[in-house]
Motif scaffolding. Structure first.
Motif, mmCIF file in Angstrom:
data_model
loop_
_atom_site.group_PDB
_atom_site.id
_atom_site.type_symbol
_atom_site.label_atom_id
_atom_site.label_comp_id
_atom_site.label_asym_id
_atom_site.label_seq_id
_atom_site.Cartn_x
_atom_site.Cartn_y
_atom_site.Cartn_z
ATOM 1 N N PHE A 430 -5.351 -3.428 3.513
ATOM 2 C CA PHE A 430 -4.031 -3.831 3.018
ATOM 3 C C PHE A 430 -3.154 -2.600 2.800
ATOM 4 C CE2 PHE A 430 -1.497 -5.229 -0.872
ATOM 5 C CZ PHE A 430 -0.491 -5.799 -0.113
ATOM 6 N N GLU A 431 -2.021 -2.579 3.478
ATOM 7 C CA GLU A 431 -1.120 -1.436 3.404
ATOM 8 C C GLU A 431 0.038 -1.661 2.449
ATOM 9 O OE1 GLU A 431 0.199 -0.740 7.379
ATOM 10 O OE2 GLU A 431 -1.698 0.136 8.042
ATOM 11 N N GLY A 432 0.187 -2.879 1.975
ATOM 12 C CA GLY A 432 1.340 -3.222 1.156
ATOM 13 C C GLY A 432 1.351 -2.487 -0.175
ATOM 14 N N VAL A 433 2.502 -2.583 -0.812
ATOM 15 C CA VAL A 433 2.683 -1.943 -2.110
ATOM 16 C C VAL A 433 2.236 -2.935 -3.183
ATOM 17 C CG1 VAL A 433 4.333 -0.926 -3.725
ATOM 18 C CG2 VAL A 433 4.609 -0.584 -1.252
ATOM 19 N N SER A 434 1.119 -2.628 -3.801
ATOM 20 C CA SER A 434 0.633 -3.448 -4.911
ATOM 21 C C SER A 434 -0.058 -2.530 -5.896
ATOM 22 C CB SER A 434 -0.338 -4.539 -4.417
ATOM 23 O OG SER A 434 -0.718 -5.371 -5.477
ATOM 24 N N ASP A 435 0.645 -1.465 -6.252
ATOM 25 C CA ASP A 435 0.047 -0.447 -7.116
ATOM 26 C C ASP A 435 0.064 -0.869 -8.585
ATOM 27 O OD1 ASP A 435 -0.053 0.847 -4.778
ATOM 28 O OD2 ASP A 435 1.246 2.524 -5.322
ATOM 29 N N GLN A 436 0.947 -1.805 -8.919
ATOM 30 C CA GLN A 436 1.015 -2.234 -10.291
ATOM 31 C C GLN A 436 0.030 -3.366 -10.536
ATOM 32 O OE1 GLN A 436 3.156 -3.080 -7.979
ATOM 33 N NE2 GLN A 436 3.202 -5.307 -8.044
ATOM 34 N N VAL A 437 -0.417 -3.470 -11.772
ATOM 35 C CA VAL A 437 -1.290 -4.586 -12.111
ATOM 36 C C VAL A 437 -0.448 -5.846 -12.187
ATOM 37 C CG1 VAL A 437 -2.976 -3.190 -13.336
ATOM 38 C CG2 VAL A 437 -1.032 -4.116 -14.582
ATOM 39 N N ILE A 438 -1.075 -6.977 -11.943
ATOM 40 C CA ILE A 438 -0.344 -8.251 -11.921
ATOM 41 C C ILE A 438 -0.291 -8.842 -13.320
ATOM 42 C CG2 ILE A 438 -0.435 -10.622 -11.044
ATOM 43 C CD1 ILE A 438 -1.575 -9.541 -8.486
#
Length: 438
Positions: A430-438
């Motif tokens: 997965f290359e997407g930006v999901s650096d923050q916690v949900i």
């Protein structure tokens, strides 16, 4: 016609060749699973050292690095790492636990730590479903991915933790709160799920939180023939009746199909203690001055813990009736930001979409996401806002965790490896930006 010495030599030769061939055939994912199952990791005295050595050997045989931590002496946490090409991206963590619950050997059709494989492929062992299967499937899927030349973008970690079956307090709870865990920079995690008797894989987005509730009542002791107000037993039975009505109300939602069992607050009595002991049992003509009841409560993450505490204090164990209570909350309902500990299973969570597509790519289908009725180590990771799904790829399999004759079919074990190959490759790419916690 060959001479006897020659025949004997040929016989020995064929025996040696046969044994060598047999040994080669035995080094398979199935036999490695059986080896792991044979380690006696049941409480109250789980053997952790031997299975950790086995897992380290397996990980290193496929080029993975390992580290072992002991946050409590004698209770190791094993971390296996597959370094990604971009280690700055948040990593992926796959968790399982080393320990298992006890097994009553005399009530099993095969010894619970023999990992006996029947002619129809059933592998009987304590931990076959809960959850040594996924602990081996993680490694076997990476073995297959590496053999095909796959390289992850994100770093992949596998953790093997102790003590899950008795709460995880000396295992994942301490690991998740450690600086070693923080340094992993976990962006998404997976932990154990449960078998599915049907043909859809089950997946869990939250756990319920257990509370141990003890209610005590006091009163003046009296003669067994006397009627009077506010006796200890009378006060306790009033509470028992109120709690039973609450339980019935919650259960009605389940019976009516308006909620799943894991979506309501369950309240179950586990003991009653009262009476004045005598040599023959209890003194029957004396009303006791103290009475006590214990309850197991399970709260789903959407429950209001403050409202529950208020109900207990004002209705179930009010001081005005000479009652006291103790609550032992074995976990949290809210994460570090005060949010219910639930992982979204919709498009707002990119990890969910990737996971779902990866399972479907193997021909699998996911059932409606669930809240787990009990608890797992997942709660300690979700507490930090890290999205996590509980998943054990077992379909058309009876749910036998903690039961006699726990087993997993060999073909289902192999299918699980295939599923995890797809899941691990998809999540780690997965290359997407999901650096923050949900």
């Amino acid at each position: 016609m060959a001479s006897p010495p020659l025949l004997w030599t040929l016989f020995l030769f064929f025996i040696i060749i046969s044994l060598q061939s047999h040994g080669e055939e035995e080094d398979t994912p199935i036999t490695r699973f059986q080896q792991y199952l044979r380690f006696k990791t049941a409480h109250p005295n789980p053997n952790y050292a031997a299975p950790v050595r086995f897992l380290v050997d397996q990980a290193r045989s496929i080029g993975l690095s390992t580290r072992t931590f002991e946050f409590v002496s004698g209770k190791p946490v094993l971390l296996v790492t597959w370094l990604g090409s971009n280690p700055k991206l948040p990593s992926i963590l796959f968790n399982s636990h080393l320990d298992s619950v006890p097994a009553e050997a005399e009530k099993w059709i095969h010894p619970p730590f023999s990992a006996h494989r029947t002619v129809d492929g059933h592998i009987y062992a304590r931990g076959a479903q809960d959850d040594k299967c996924i602990g081996v499937q993680y490694l076997e899927s990476i073995r297959n991915l590496k053999s095909r030349g796959f390289s992850p973008l994100r770093t992949v970690h596998i953790s093997y933790v102790p003590e899950e079956e008795i709460g995880g307090f000396d295992g994942m709870e301490k690991f998740a709160a450690s600086s070693e865990f923080t340094e992993l920079n976990v962006g998404f995690a997976m932990d154990e799920g449960q078998a599915s008797p049907g043909d859809e894989f089950r997946v869990f987005y939250a756990d319920r939180t257990p509370w141990n509730l003890v209610i005590r009542a006091e009163g003046i002791p009296g003669h067994g023939a006397k009627l009077y107000d506010n006796g200890a037993m009378e006060n306790l039975m009033k509470s028992v009746e109120l709690i039973s009505k609450f339980r019935e109300t919650q259960f009605d939602f389940v019976k009516a199909g308006k909620a799943a069992n894991s979506e309501v607050i369950s309240v179950n009595p586990v003991y009653l203690k009262a009476g004045t002991p005598s040599n023959t049992g209890f003194v029957m003509n004396m009303q006791p001055s103290e009475a006590e009841a214990g309850y197991d409560l399970r709260l789903p993450p959407m429950a209001d813990p403050d409202a529950m505490k208020k109900r207990i204090a004002e209705e179930w164990a009010p001081a005005i009736r000479n009652m006291t209570y103790t609550i032992i909350a074995k976990g949290k309902l809210r994460d570090h930001l005060g949010r219910p500990m639930m992982t979204p299973t919709n498009d707002s969570n990119p990890w969910w979409s990737i996971f779902k597509r990866a399972v479907e790519a193997t021909g699998g289908k996911l059932a409606k996401p669930e809240i787990l009725a009990s608890t797992t180590d997942a709660r300690y990771i979700r507490a930090f806002g890290i999205p996590l799904l509980g998943f054990s790829p077992m379909i058309n399999t009876p749910i036998l965790l903690h039961d006699h004759n726990e087993f997993l079919k060999d073909t289902m074990f192999m299918k699980g490896i295939e599923v995890y190959e797809s899941v691990i490759s998809a999540l780690s790419s997965f290359e997407g930006v999901s650096d923050q916690v949900i």
